[in-house]
Design a protein around this motif. Structure first.
Motif, PDB file in Angstrom:
ATOM      1  N   GLY A  10      -4.459  73.940  32.755  1.00 20.59           N
ATOM      2  CA  GLY A  10      -4.662  75.378  32.650  1.00 20.59           C
ATOM      3  C   GLY A  10      -4.948  76.071  33.964  1.00 20.59           C
ATOM      4  N   THR A  11      -5.257  75.288  35.018  1.00 23.64           N
ATOM      5  CA  THR A  11      -5.612  75.912  36.307  1.00 23.64           C
ATOM      6  C   THR A  11      -4.959  75.222  37.502  1.00 23.64           C
ATOM      7  N   PHE A  12      -5.290  73.961  37.747  1.00 23.31           N
ATOM      8  CA  PHE A  12      -4.918  73.302  39.003  1.00 23.31           C
ATOM      9  C   PHE A  12      -3.411  73.315  39.250  1.00 23.31           C
ATOM     10  N   ILE A  13      -2.639  72.821  38.293  1.00 19.96           N
ATOM     11  CA  ILE A  13      -1.184  72.757  38.463  1.00 19.96           C
ATOM     12  C   ILE A  13      -0.549  74.147  38.445  1.00 19.96           C
ATOM     13  N   PRO A  14      -0.864  75.020  37.446  1.00 17.41           N
ATOM     14  CA  PRO A  14      -0.244  76.352  37.423  1.00 17.41           C
ATOM     15  C   PRO A  14      -0.540  77.205  38.662  1.00 17.41           C
ATOM     16  N   VAL A  15      -1.736  77.102  39.220  1.00 11.52           N
ATOM     17  CA  VAL A  15      -2.088  77.913  40.391  1.00 11.52           C
ATOM     18  C   VAL A  15      -1.102  77.685  41.532  1.00 11.52           C
ATOM     19  N   PHE A  16      -0.767  76.430  41.808  1.00  8.95           N
ATOM     20  CA  PHE A  16       0.166  76.128  42.890  1.00  8.95           C
ATOM     21  C   PHE A  16       1.594  76.507  42.518  1.00  8.95           C
ATOM     22  N   LEU A  17       1.969  76.281  41.260  1.00  5.21           N
ATOM     23  CA  LEU A  17       3.324  76.625  40.825  1.00  5.21           C
ATOM     24  C   LEU A  17       3.575  78.122  40.938  1.00  5.21           C
ATOM     25  N   PHE A  18       2.602  78.929  40.533  1.00  8.26           N
ATOM     26  CA  PHE A  18       2.755  80.383  40.606  1.00  8.26           C
ATOM     27  C   PHE A  18       2.772  80.860  42.058  1.00  8.26           C
ATOM     28  N   TYR A  25      -0.122  75.979  30.309  1.00  8.81           N
ATOM     29  CA  TYR A  25      -0.955  76.972  29.623  1.00  8.81           C
ATOM     30  C   TYR A  25      -0.959  76.750  28.113  1.00  8.81           C
ATOM     31  N   ALA A  26       0.203  76.388  27.575  1.00 11.37           N
ATOM     32  CA  ALA A  26       0.317  76.159  26.136  1.00 11.37           C
ATOM     33  C   ALA A  26      -0.578  75.000  25.693  1.00 11.37           C
ATOM     34  N   PHE A  27      -0.549  73.912  26.459  1.00 10.82           N
ATOM     35  CA  PHE A  27      -1.423  72.779  26.142  1.00 10.82           C
ATOM     36  C   PHE A  27      -2.886  73.177  26.297  1.00 10.82           C
ATOM     37  N   ASN A  28      -3.179  73.945  27.333  1.00  9.13           N
ATOM     38  CA  ASN A  28      -4.554  74.365  27.594  1.00  9.13           C
ATOM     39  C   ASN A  28      -5.144  75.130  26.405  1.00  9.13           C
ATOM     40  N   VAL A  29      -4.429  76.129  25.916  1.00  9.49           N
ATOM     41  CA  VAL A  29      -4.973  76.964  24.845  1.00  9.49           C
ATOM     42  C   VAL A  29      -5.126  76.175  23.547  1.00  9.49           C
ATOM     43  N   ASN A  30      -4.204  75.253  23.282  1.00  7.81           N
ATOM     44  CA  ASN A  30      -4.317  74.432  22.076  1.00  7.81           C
ATOM     45  C   ASN A  30      -5.477  73.441  22.173  1.00  7.81           C
ATOM     46  N   LYS A  54     -18.619  64.046  24.945  1.00 10.64           N
ATOM     47  CA  LYS A  54     -17.359  64.081  24.201  1.00 10.64           C
ATOM     48  C   LYS A  54     -16.427  65.191  24.705  1.00 10.64           C
ATOM     49  N   HIS A  55     -16.984  66.191  25.394  1.00  5.85           N
ATOM     50  CA  HIS A  55     -16.185  67.323  25.863  1.00  5.85           C
ATOM     51  C   HIS A  55     -15.467  67.065  27.190  1.00  5.85           C
ATOM     52  N   TRP A  56     -16.011  66.177  28.019  1.00  3.61           N
ATOM     53  CA  TRP A  56     -15.569  66.104  29.411  1.00  3.61           C
ATOM     54  C   TRP A  56     -14.103  65.724  29.578  1.00  3.61           C
ATOM     55  N   LEU A  57     -13.586  64.849  28.728  1.00  2.00           N
ATOM     56  CA  LEU A  57     -12.173  64.472  28.844  1.00  2.00           C
ATOM     57  C   LEU A  57     -11.273  65.696  28.652  1.00  2.00           C
ATOM     58  N   TYR A  58     -11.628  66.540  27.690  1.00  2.00           N
ATOM     59  CA  TYR A  58     -10.816  67.728  27.420  1.00  2.00           C
ATOM     60  C   TYR A  58     -11.045  68.815  28.480  1.00  2.00           C
ATOM     61  N   ILE A  59     -12.222  68.831  29.069  1.00  2.51           N
ATOM     62  CA  ILE A  59     -12.476  69.732  30.202  1.00  2.51           C
ATOM     63  C   ILE A  59     -11.558  69.355  31.368  1.00  2.51           C
ATOM     64  N   ILE A  60     -11.387  68.046  31.593  1.00  2.00           N
ATOM     65  CA  ILE A  60     -10.483  67.576  32.649  1.00  2.00           C
ATOM     66  C   ILE A  60      -9.049  68.013  32.357  1.00  2.00           C
ATOM     67  N   TYR A  61      -8.615  67.803  31.104  1.00  2.00           N
ATOM     68  CA  TYR A  61      -7.256  68.200  30.726  1.00  2.00           C
ATOM     69  C   TYR A  61      -7.022  69.693  30.955  1.00  2.00           C
ATOM     70  N   THR A  62      -7.956  70.517  30.502  1.00  2.00           N
ATOM     71  CA  THR A  62      -7.783  71.967  30.632  1.00  2.00           C
ATOM     72  C   THR A  62      -7.854  72.413  32.100  1.00  2.00           C
ATOM     73  N   ALA A  63      -8.660  71.706  32.903  1.00  2.00           N
ATOM     74  CA  ALA A  63      -8.747  72.032  34.327  1.00  2.00           C
ATOM     75  C   ALA A  63      -7.401  71.788  35.015  1.00  2.00           C
TER      76      ALA A  63
END
Length: 290
Positions: free
Chosen positions: A75-83, A162-167, A63-72
């Motif tokens: 919260g990480t993949f897209i922001p890392v390149f943007l920054f 990041y906002a979506f990630n933390v929520n 049940k966790h894996w879908l949300y792990i994908i979202y947070t990955a």
């Protein structure tokens, strides 16, 4: 320490670590491209986390894996390149200041999308923090008129992620160990990050000279401390506090980032110092909301 003390401990440590990450990115870009920086950062972090936290992945249920994908992704993949690209076009201190829009986005999307309720004083604290942030941005633009502030859009997009990630972590992954969340994120990211790195030609074009090796050293530090350890600590902070307080770390990050920027020759004014005090007051209001 009780949870109240832990909250502030995590907040201060994360401010120091993430506040230092922007200058590390700036230095790393002397030897690699923004895409290579983002990909290497994820690969190094993944190797570190899988080394210390592989067993924790067993705690992740179906049940966790879908949300792990979202947070990955958010919260990480897209922001890392943007920054990575943002630091290329704007002073590292200014990039960290723009990231302070994260608490505002966390409040808005938390209420509209995730149904979280927040106190009036939290909203006031966010507005106060935003005022301080806007002062910093405007004064920074005045001091650095030759920089391309269109890069600021990249940081604002990352702050929404990041906002979506933390929520998501608070609402759907609060029953999962913090290390398991972080290790799960990077288990998913290591393959796509390696593919991205390969397409940049890194494995054939990277020069192992002094500049290149120093860049790898900055990226390794950024990955292990600034991403691996810090993200695990942040997930713990989300578990014991609320999304607004957790994301308010982005109000403190600029104070550390501006300090490093000044040491590296970036400009700072008295007005920006005053804006930093306003930001701190906003964080105080967010925490005192209860």
């Amino acid at each position: 320490m009780d949870n109240q003390q832990k909250k502030w401990f995590y907040l201060i440590v994360l401010s120091l670590v993430w506040g230092s990450s922007f200058i590390l990115m700036k230095k790393a870009l002397l030897g690699v491209t923004p895409i290579q920086l983002g990909a290497l950062r994820m690969i190094f972090t993944a190797l570190f986390l899988l080394l210390i936290g592989f067993n924790s992945i067993k705690k992740i249920q179906k049940k966790h894996w879908l949300y792990i994908i979202y947070t990955a992704l958010l919260g990480t993949f897209i922001p890392v390149f943007l920054f990575s690209y943002a630091v290329l076009g704007i002073d590292s201190a200014i990039v960290s200041i723009l990231n302070s829009f994260t608490p505002f986005n966390t409040f808005i999307f938390g209420a509209i999308v995730f149904g979280f309720s927040f106190k009036k004083k939290q909203f006031i604290g966010i507005i106060v923090g935003l005022i301080g942030t806007i002062i910093l941005i405007l004064k920074g633009a005045d001091l650095n008129p030759n920089q391309n502030y269109w890069y600021a859009i990249l940081v604002l997009i990352a702050s929404v992620g990041y906002a979506f990630n933390v929520n998501i972590v608070k609402k759907y992954l609060s029953d999962l160990d913090a290390l398991a969340i972080t290790a799960g994120n990077f288990l998913l990211l290591i393959l796509p990050a390696t593919i991205v790195l390969a397409f940049t030609g890194f494995f054939t074009s990277f020069e192992a000279n002094e500049t290149g090796l120093e860049s790898l050293g900055y990226i390794a530090t950024l990955s292990v401390v600034g991403t691996g350890i810090a993200k695990t600590m942040f997930n713990k902070l989300v578990h014991i506090s609320n999304p607004i307080f957790s994301s308010s770390v982005t109000y403190l990050i600029p104070i550390v980032a501006v300090f490093w920027g000044v040491i590296d020759g970036e400009k700072l004014s008295v007005i920006q110092l005053f804006a930093g005090i306003i930001i701190l007051f906003g964080v105080y209001l967010v925490n005192k909301a209860k």
